[in-house]
Write a protein that holds these residues in place. Structure first.
Motif, short mmCIF file in Angstrom:
data_model
loop_
_atom_site.label_atom_id
_atom_site.label_comp_id
_atom_site.label_asym_id
_atom_site.label_seq_id
_atom_site.Cartn_x
_atom_site.Cartn_y
_atom_site.Cartn_z
N TYR B 269 43.92 21.43 120.33
CA TYR B 269 44.01 22.52 120.29
C TYR B 269 44.75 23.82 119.81
N THR B 270 44.20 24.32 119.22
CA THR B 270 45.90 25.52 118.66
C THR B 270 45.36 26.89 119.34
N TYR B 271 45.55 28.00 119.87
CA TYR B 271 45.46 29.33 120.52
C TYR B 271 46.56 30.04 120.17
N ASP B 272 46.23 31.61 119.97
CA ASP B 272 46.79 32.43 119.52
C ASP B 272 47.10 33.19 120.83
N VAL B 273 47.92 33.41 121.79
CA VAL B 273 47.92 33.80 123.23
C VAL B 273 47.95 35.07 123.53
N SER B 274 48.81 35.62 121.99
CA SER B 274 48.64 37.36 122.09
C SER B 274 47.86 38.11 122.29
N GLU B 275 46.98 38.25 123.18
CA GLU B 275 45.72 38.82 123.82
C GLU B 275 45.42 38.62 125.53
N LEU B 276 46.06 37.14 125.17
CA LEU B 276 45.84 36.76 126.94
C LEU B 276 46.60 37.71 128.13
N GLU B 277 45.16 37.55 128.43
CA GLU B 277 45.41 38.73 130.18
C GLU B 277 45.80 37.57 131.19
N PRO B 278 46.18 38.43 132.50
CA PRO B 278 46.59 37.56 133.37
C PRO B 278 45.66 36.78 134.22
N MET B 279 45.73 35.69 134.73
CA MET B 279 44.39 34.75 135.65
C MET B 279 43.90 34.45 136.16
N VAL B 280 43.64 33.91 137.14
CA VAL B 280 43.55 34.81 138.04
C VAL B 280 42.11 32.63 138.68
N THR B 281 41.93 32.44 139.82
CA THR B 281 41.09 31.44 139.82
C THR B 281 40.06 31.94 141.16
N PHE B 282 39.40 31.69 140.91
CA PHE B 282 38.33 32.49 142.07
C PHE B 282 37.21 31.05 142.40
N GLY B 283 36.88 29.87 142.63
CA GLY B 283 35.76 29.24 143.32
C GLY B 283 37.34 28.03 144.12
N PHE B 284 36.56 26.92 144.21
CA PHE B 284 37.25 25.23 144.54
C PHE B 284 37.95 24.74 143.66
N LYS B 285 37.53 25.05 142.32
CA LYS B 285 37.97 24.16 141.12
C LYS B 285 39.23 25.01 140.30
N PRO B 286 40.43 24.08 139.71
CA PRO B 286 41.50 25.20 138.96
C PRO B 286 40.79 25.60 138.05
N ASP B 287 39.92 24.62 137.72
CA ASP B 287 39.35 24.96 136.19
C ASP B 287 38.26 26.59 135.78
N GLN B 288 37.98 26.96 137.56
CA GLN B 288 37.29 28.71 137.83
C GLN B 288 37.97 29.21 137.88
N VAL B 289 38.32 29.93 136.88
CA VAL B 289 39.26 31.14 136.18
C VAL B 289 38.41 31.78 135.27
N LYS B 290 39.09 33.36 136.38
CA LYS B 290 39.46 34.28 135.81
C LYS B 290 40.34 35.09 134.95
N SER B 291 39.85 36.43 134.64
CA SER B 291 40.66 37.37 133.80
C SER B 291 41.15 37.99 135.19
N VAL B 292 42.45 38.44 135.86
CA VAL B 292 42.46 39.05 136.72
C VAL B 292 42.03 40.32 136.85
N ASN B 293 41.51 41.12 135.53
CA ASN B 293 40.72 42.82 135.68
C ASN B 293 39.47 42.22 136.98
N GLU B 294 38.97 41.19 136.03
CA GLU B 294 37.42 40.44 136.48
C GLU B 294 37.73 40.24 138.20
N MET B 295 39.26 40.22 138.90
CA MET B 295 38.66 39.86 140.16
C MET B 295 39.65 40.06 140.91
N GLU B 296 40.20 41.52 140.45
CA GLU B 296 40.36 43.11 141.45
C GLU B 296 39.64 43.29 142.81
N GLY B 297 40.51 43.52 143.28
CA GLY B 297 39.34 44.09 144.97
C GLY B 297 39.48 42.85 145.55
N THR B 298 38.96 41.86 145.45
CA THR B 298 38.82 40.38 146.04
C THR B 298 39.85 40.71 147.55
#
Lengths: 174, 428
Positions: B269-298
Motif C-alpha cells: 500500500y502506498t499513501y501520500d499522507v500530506s492531507e491526513l487529518e488527526p484521527m479518533v476511534t468511535f466504536g468498540f473496534k480499533p478500525d472504527q476510525v473517523k477524522s477528529v473533525n467529524e468527532m468534535e463535540g463528543t
C-alpha cells in the motif's frame, strides 16, 4: 488425547475479542479453574444469555476473527475450564489460534460458505459436534439430520493436539 | 527472489522446521511481566522444570498493576520477583524502577535490529520499530521461550506500507496508525508482518516508530517493523558504543536488516499522507476510525495520556505544549502516566509535570494503569475516555465504558475543551 465432542454454542458475531471472552480484571487469577464463572461475561450479542447458553457446551461456532486482541491465554483456558475445547470459525486472531493448539485444543477454520451453512441449518437447534481427529472430519448432528464436513489443519497443529500441547513437544525436541 | 526483513531474520534464527510452514526460531529476548508470566512459572514448577534457558536474555518487569492493588496482584508480583531471584535474572524491574514494558525495555537498550523477541503481551510488536521480529504470544509459548529459548511461527508473510509526503502540524504517528488500521481493518494483517516504510517513517523519531509498530496487532499483525537507520543507531548508541568504532560502522552492520527491493509481499500500500487529518476511534473496534473533525463535540468524562503506545517523553512534550498555561475542563478527570521513571524524571526537569499538574491532571507513577481497566483510572458505566492507548474494546477501561483512541495532542485539547477537540486550533 482429549475427546472433542458435545453440544454447540453458536455465537453469531465477528471480531469477538479476548476482553469479551475473559475481561482483564480477572487476569489477577493464577489458576485456570478460577476463571470458570467469567467466560464471555462482557460479550455484546443480542439474545445471548451468558449463564444459560454456556452450560453443557463443548464446541463454539462463530464468524470471523475470533479471539482478536490480547495475548492472554486465559481466553482458551476460560473456554477449557467450562468444557469447551473446540472453536470453529471462518478465521482466528493469530495468537488466540496458536494458544488453542498450544493447549491441545482445536481452532478449526472453515470457509465462509460452510460457516454460513452451519448457522443456517443448525443454529437454534440442539446441535452436537464430534471431531474425528484421524480423518479430519466434523460430524454434525441435530434432531433431524446428521452429516460430515471436512476440515484441514496444519501438521504441527495436529501434533500439538495429539501430544496435548507445545510444552511437552518442545521439551522433548529442543 | 529477494527477501523481506522478517524472512532474513527467520533465516538467521531458524533451528528447526519440523513441519511445512513451521519455523522454530532461536530467541534473542524473552520479555516478561507480572500478568501472564506467573502462571507460566507455576506451570513450569509443577512440571519440575523451574529453570530458564539463559538468564541474560530474559528481562522482566512489574508494570500492569503497580503498586499492587490487592492480595492477588501482590501474589503475582511475588511469584515473578521470587522467580527472577531464583533464576538469576538480573534485569528485573520492580517498584521504584519499573515502567511500562514496551517503553522501558527499549529505553534500557535491550532491543537490537535483527533480534527475535517474544513476550506474553500482544503489543510486543512495538519492538519491531528497531528492525526486530517481535511478537506477542500466549503463556504456553512464553513457557517454552523461558525454558528452551525457542518459539514456533508460520512463514512471515508481509504487507508493506509506504508513507510518503509530510504530516500537517497537529498530525502524528498515532493518527497515521489509526488511519492504517481503518484501511486494513482489524483482521487485514492477521498472520502477517507489517513493514512501515517511506519518507514519513524515515523522518520519524524512534518514539513515533514505536507508536506505529505498537498498534500493528490492532490490524491483526504478528509484528510491525521499520528498517534500522541512523535514528536507530543514535537511540541505541549508549548501549552499543563498545561494540563499534563509530556510528557509521554500527549503521553498516544494522543495514543488512532491510528488505530486498525484489522481495515478495502479500500486498503493498502506498499513501501520500500530506492531507491526513488527526484521527479518533468511535466504536468498540480499533478500525472504527473517523477524522477528529467529524468527532468534535463528543462527550468525554476522563482523559488518559499514557500507555505503551503514547506515554513516552515525546508524547508528554506534545501534550504539555498544548496544556501550558491552560486548565482542563471541570467536566473531565485528567490522568497522565509517564511510561518509565526516566521519562518521569525528564518530564520533571523540563517542567512538563508542573504543566500537567497546573492544568489539573493527576500524575501517576509509571504503569499500564487505566489502559486495560485492571488498576487505577477505571471508568464507571456509561462514561467515555479520551485515551492515547491502543485498544477501544467494549468495557476495556471498565464495564460499560467507552474509549476513544487518539494522539496525545488531541487528548490534551479534548481535556481543555471537555469534549473531543482538534488540537490544530491550539497549535495554529
Amino acid at each position: 488425547m482429549k475427546e472433542f465432542k458435545g453440544k454447540v454454542l453458536f455465537l453469531d458475531r465477528s471480531d469477538i475479542n479476548t476482553d469479551e471472552i475473559i475481561p482483564a480484571k480477572y487476569l489477577t487469577e493464577i489458576t485456570k479453574e478460577a476463571l470458570k464463572p467469567y467466560l464471555l461475561e462482557d460479550l455484546t450479542l443480542e439474545g445471548f444469555n451468558v449463564g444459560e447458553d454456556i452450560k453443557d457446551k463443548a464446541v463454539v461456532i462463530t464468524r470471523e476473527n475470533f479471539g482478536c486482541g490480547s495475548s492472554r491465554e486465559h481466553a482458551p483456558w476460560a473456554l477449557e475450564v467450562n468444557g469447551i475445547n473446540v472453536v470453529i470459525a471462518e478465521n482466528f486472531a493469530r495468537i488466540f489460534r496458536q494458544n488453542m493448539y498450544n493447549c491441545g485444543m482445536f481452532a478449526i477454520e472453515l470457509s465462509k460458505d460452510k460457516i454460513d451453512y452451519l448457522f443456517e441449518n443448525y443454529a437454534g437447534k440442539d446441535t452436537e459436534i464430534e471431531i474425528d481427529v484421524d480423518n479430519d472430519k466434523i460430524i454434525v448432528t441435530a434432531q433431524d439430520q446428521s452429516e460430515t464436513i471436512d476440515f484441514k489443519v496444519g501438521e504441527f497443529d495436529k501434533v500439538l493436539v495429539k501430544e496435548g500441547g507445545w510444552v511437552g513437544y518442545a521439551d522433548k525436541n529442543y | 527472489m529477494g527477501k523481506t526483513i522478517a524472512e532474513k531474520i527467520f533465516d538467521e534464527h531458524r533451528v528447526d522446521m519440523p513441519f511445512p510452514d513451521t519455523h522454530v526460531l532461536r530467541l534473542d529476548r524473552v520479555f516478561c511481566h507480572e500478568i501472564t508470566t506467573p502462571i507460566a512459572i507455576t506451570d513450569l514448577m509443577s512440571r519440575g522444570l523451574d529453570r530458564v534457558f539463559d538468564p541474560t536474555k530474559i528481562k522482566a518487569v512489574i508494570d500492569h498493576v503497580t503498586p499492587a492493588k490487592d492480595s492477588k496482584t501482590a501474589e503475582q508480583g511475588k511469584i515473578l520477583r521470587d522467580w527472577a531471584k531464583r533464576n538469576n535474572i538480573k534485569d528485573f524491574f520492580d517498584i521504584g524502577r519499573n515502567g511500562v514494558c514496551h517503553a522501558i525495555f527499549p529505553e534500557k537498550g535491550f532491543v537490537r535490529p535483527g533480534y527475535t523477541i517474544i513476550m506474553g503481551d500482544s503489543h510486543t510488536c512495538t519492538h519491531g520499530a528497531f528492525g526486530a521480529f517481535a511478537a506477542g504470544v500466549g503463556t504456553t509459548d512464553l513457557e517454552v521461550g523461558i525454558l528452551k529459548g525457542v518459539c514456533a511461527f508460520h512463514h512471515p508473510k508481509t504487507i508493506k506500507i509506504e508513507l510518503n509526503g509530510s504530516l500537517k502540524p497537529g498530525v502524528y504517528a498515532k493518527d497515521l496508525i489509526l488511519f492504517i488500521i481503518k484501511e486494513l481493518t482489524v483482521n487485514g494483517a492477521t498472520n502477517m508482518v507489517i513493514e512501515f516504510t517511506g519518507e514519513v517513517v524515515d523522518g520519524m523519531s524512534m518514539e513515533s516508530r514505536m507508536t506505529l509498530c505498537n498498534m500493528a496487532i490492532e490490524a491483526g499483525g504478528t509484528c510491525g517493523v521499520c528498517y534500522p537507520d541512523m535514528t536507530t543507531v543514535e537511540y541505541l548508541w549508549d548501549f552499543i558504543k563498545d561494540e563499534f568504532d563509530s556510528k557509521e560502522e554500527a549503521l553498516k552492520e544494522y543495514s543488512k536488516w532491510v528488505s530486498d527491493e525484489d522481495a515478495s509481499y502479500e500486498k503493498v500500500y502506498t499513501y501520500d499522507v500530506s492531507e491526513l487529518e488527526p484521527m479518533v476511534t468511535f466504536g468498540f473496534k480499533p478500525d472504527q476510525v473517523k477524522s477528529v473533525n467529524e468527532m468534535e463535540g463528543t462527550d468525554i468524562h476522563q482523559v488518559y495520556i499514557g500507555s505503551c503506545t503514547n506515554g513516552r517523553i515525546e508524547d508528554l512534550r506534545i501534550a504539555a505544549s498544548i496544556l501550558k498555561g491552560k486548565k482542563i475542563s471541570d467536566d473531565v478527570r485528567g490522568i497522565v502516566s509517564p511510561a518509565t521513571p526516566a521519562i518521569y524524571s525528564l518530564a520533571l526537569k523540563e517542567g512538563i509535570i508542573e504543566i500537567f499538574q497546573d492544568a489539573g491532571f493527576c500524575v501517576t507513577n509509571p504503569t499500564c494503569g487505566a489502559c486495560l481497566g485492571m488498576s487505577n483510572g477505571v471508568l464507571a458505566e456509561g462514561e467515555a475516555c479520551a485515551a492515547t492507548t491502543n485498544r477501544n474494546f467494549n468495557g476495556r477501561m471498565g464495564k460499560g465504558g467507552t474509549v476513544h483512541l487518539m494522539s496525545p495532542a488531541t487528548a490534551a485539547s479534548s481535556a481543555i475543551e471537555g469534549k473531543i477537540k482538534n488540537s490544530q486550533i491550539f497549535k495554529a
